[in-house]
Design an enzyme around this catalytic site. Structure first.
Site, mmCIF file in Angstrom:
data_model
loop_
_atom_site.group_PDB
_atom_site.id
_atom_site.type_symbol
_atom_site.label_atom_id
_atom_site.label_comp_id
_atom_site.label_asym_id
_atom_site.label_seq_id
_atom_site.Cartn_x
_atom_site.Cartn_y
_atom_site.Cartn_z
ATOM 1 N N GLU A 1 0.792 -1.157 0.079
ATOM 2 C CA GLU A 1 0.007 0.051 -0.010
ATOM 3 C C GLU A 1 0.828 1.266 0.064
ATOM 4 O OE1 GLU A 1 -2.854 -0.541 3.077
ATOM 5 O OE2 GLU A 1 -3.936 -1.957 2.193
ATOM 6 N N HIS B 1 -9.158 9.174 3.264
ATOM 7 C CA HIS B 1 -8.831 8.259 2.385
ATOM 8 C C HIS B 1 -9.063 8.624 0.879
ATOM 9 C CE1 HIS B 1 -8.531 4.460 0.494
ATOM 10 N NE2 HIS B 1 -7.836 3.737 1.471
ATOM 11 N N ARG C 1 -0.795 9.142 1.749
ATOM 12 C CA ARG C 1 -2.218 9.370 1.430
ATOM 13 C C ARG C 1 -2.453 10.863 1.226
ATOM 14 N NH1 ARG C 1 -5.518 5.000 5.168
ATOM 15 N NH2 ARG C 1 -4.962 3.284 3.612
ATOM 16 N N HIS D 1 -11.549 9.375 7.006
ATOM 17 C CA HIS D 1 -11.232 7.861 7.215
ATOM 18 C C HIS D 1 -10.588 7.570 8.790
ATOM 19 C CE1 HIS D 1 -9.971 3.890 6.018
ATOM 20 N NE2 HIS D 1 -8.667 4.227 6.200
ATOM 21 N N ARG E 1 -1.005 8.886 9.117
ATOM 22 C CA ARG E 1 -0.726 7.342 9.577
ATOM 23 C C ARG E 1 -0.371 6.529 8.274
ATOM 24 N NH1 ARG E 1 -4.258 3.046 8.660
ATOM 25 N NH2 ARG E 1 -6.115 4.588 8.294
HETATM 26 C C1 SIN Z 1 -7.295 0.618 2.859
HETATM 27 O O1 SIN Z 1 -7.755 -0.650 2.547
HETATM 28 O O2 SIN Z 1 -7.067 1.415 1.825
HETATM 29 C C2 SIN Z 1 -7.389 1.114 4.163
HETATM 30 C C3 SIN Z 1 -6.175 0.591 4.966
HETATM 31 C C4 SIN Z 1 -5.931 1.638 6.182
HETATM 32 O O3 SIN Z 1 -6.561 2.727 6.192
HETATM 33 O O4 SIN Z 1 -4.919 1.398 6.599
#
Ligand code: SIN
Length: 527
Positions: free
Chosen positions: A127, A244, A290, A351, A386
């Site tokens: 991610e 998010h 993010r 988020h 985060r």
């Molecule tokens: C996601 O699946 O994008 C959320 C993961 C997160 O917020 O840590």
């Protein structure tokens, strides 16, 4: 008489309930702490606002980050977390997270959580801002649901745990800076109750519902922050809210998260004109931190006067898409989109709250016998932003630390019994709760969202100052109590956002668009 209580009551008139520990909230942090504490011998009451299914944990898709692979290391995870945190992470808190994380994940697996495996090894995804594949996932894109399933199952089977659903925690019962229990409203019994305990563990989650659009469930209205602040707890970093980048945004359809793991597996972000725009904003392109992706999306939306950008999975192997994202695939299909052929319209939504009730590395707050863990807590592990998939890990690591820190506390005497009473004046009839709630959400979304400035923040605070009567009068219903919580927590976010005259991580000011060295510090508030 204690002046931090928002409903009128007298403990002498109420049913009393006693246990060693009260845990408020039933997501990963609450249930994991409750289970470990119960297994160490404590009698635990878990109080939850709605049902054990109504949590952010249950909705988590992408997964849980932990350095479990031979090619990874806690040190690498540490540096990724610090980089995403934009200079404000507490280094020791991060060190604890990344080093204790793998052990806690194994503990969760021992409880029965089934993560995805590939070729006999844990399947790991990537991610944003992670320098390698390190995210464990379950059922493809339903990691949180799997974790919640196993924790619910274990907690309900544990003889030392009592779970009370549909109990709205109204206030903490604090006297002489010692937390002695909780006042809660039992919705089914339609009455207030007193819960006395040796310690209270706050794990009530975040505040996404203060904004118009959020990935959070309805219950995420900042109640834990509000009650802790009213009772005298310190709160920290409240200005840092994570939006998010990719939340489903089709007119008329409900919003839902499109996991960052989709970009981790190679999906592109495109604007209305079809251009892949992220490489122009950051060297990590779609996998930039993010806050960077959110601002890039908002800029593209502004430039094109559009309400969404698009996630493009069409170039990915269709079989991989179906295997990795079965829930996203199914949900999009329900709205007429076949994601191996159609692009997904997405926009940012609230988020996660990086700030919260200030704790030390053992979950202890400045109020004796009050602990906090999970999203409601802030020991500085997430800094200003985060790192993706560190939140479930945070719940496990710091929840686990509280359970171990309080081991044996249940053998000590109960705090001296104190009666509590509150007799505030009743509110006038003039406040329409629904109207205030919606106006507050509108203003928070418009002025306290991913881009802020002084004028907008002052406008929100002006609106709130017109509602001081509401805050200083007693709530008669749980809707009234929840509205007071929304108002208080919205004010904490707006006030701190106004104070921080710079941009950093989840806090961006149009009028101060760069980070400032002089702001390498935290804002801590106490009533
Ligand atoms: C996601 O699946 O994008 C959320 C993961 C997160 O917020 O840590």
């Amino acid at each position: 008489m204690a002046n931090h209580l928002i409903m009128n009551f007298n403990t002498r008139d109420l049913t009393e309930h006693q246990s060693d520990f009260i845990v408020l909230g039933s997501g990963i942090a609450g249930f994991f702490t409750a289970l470990l504490a119960a297994r160490l011998g404590a009698a635990v009451t878990v109080i939850t606002k709605r049902t054990t299914q109504d949590s952010n944990t249950d909705k988590a898709q992408g997964g849980i980050a932990a350095a479990m692979d031979a090619d990874d290391s806690p040190d690498l995870h540490y540096s990724d977390t610090l980089l995403a945190g934009a200079g404000l992470c507490d280094c020791e808190a991060v060190r604890i997270l990344v080093h204790e994380g793998p052990r806690r994940v194994l503990q969760l697996m021992d409880m029965g959580a089934r993560f995805d495996f590939e070729g006999g090894r844990l399947a790991l995804t990537r991610e944003g801002a992670h320098s390698c594949r390190r995210i464990l996932h379950a059922c493809g894109d339903a990691t949180g649901a799997e974790i919640q399933r196993i924790l619910n199952q274990q907690a309900l089977a544990e003889k030392n745990i009592e779970v009370l659903e549909r109990h709205f925690a109204v206030d903490l019962l604090v006297k002489d800076n010692v937390c002695r229990g909780v006042l809660a409203y039992d919705e089914q019994g339609d009455r207030l109750k007193v819960f006395r305990s040796r310690a209270v563990i706050l794990s009530t989650g975040g505040l996404g519902q203060l904004f118009d659009h959020s990935t959070n469930p309805d219950v995420a209205t900042g109640d834990g922050i509000a009650m802790a602040y009213r009772a005298g707890a310190e709160v920290m970093d409240m200005e840092f809210i994570q939006f998010h980048p990719t939340v489903f945004n089709l007119p008329g359809a409900p919003r839902f998260l499109i996991s960052e793991a989709v970009r981790g597996e190679g999906a592109y972000l495109r604007n209305r004109s079809g251009d892949r725009f992220m490489p122009g904003y950051h060297e990590l392109a779609e996998l930039a931190p993010r806050d960077v992706v959110v601002r890039a999306i908002l800029e593209e939306m502004r430039r094109e006067q559009e309400s969404a950008v698009y996630l493009d999975l069409r170039h990915l192997d269709g079989e991989l898409v179906l295997r990795r994202f079965p829930n996203i695939h199914r949900t999009c299909l329900e709205h007429g989109l076949e994601i191996t052929r159609d692009m997904i319209p997405v926009a940012p939504a609230a988020h996660y709250m990086m700030g919260g009730v200030k704790t030390n590395y053992f979950g202890e707050t400045n109020i004796e016998r009050l602990y906090a863990c999970g999203e409601v807590a802030c020991q500085g592990v997430h800094g200003a932003n985060r790192l993706a998939s560190n939140s479930l890990l945070d719940g496990l690591v710091y929840g686990g630390r509280i359970a171990e820190r309080t081991a044996g506390l249940w053998r000590e005497p109960m705090p001296v019994r104190v009666d509590f009473a509150s007799q505030m004046s009743a509110p006038g009839d003039t406040v329409n709760h629904n109207e205030v709630r919606e106006e507050l959400r509108r203003l928070m979304s418009m002025y306290v969202g991913p881009a802020r400035d002084r004028q907008g923040l002052e406008q929100v605070l002006d609106y709130m100052s017109g509602l001081t009567r509401l805050e200083s009068t007693a709530a008669r219903t749980i809707q009234g109590a929840e509205l007071r919580n929304r108002l208080l927590v919205s004010r904490l976010v707006a006030e701190t956002a106004l104070m921080r005259t710079e941009s950093r991580g989840g806090h961006f000011r149009n009028d101060y668009p760069r980070p400032r060295e002089s702001w390498l510090k935290h804002i801590i508030l106490r009533k």
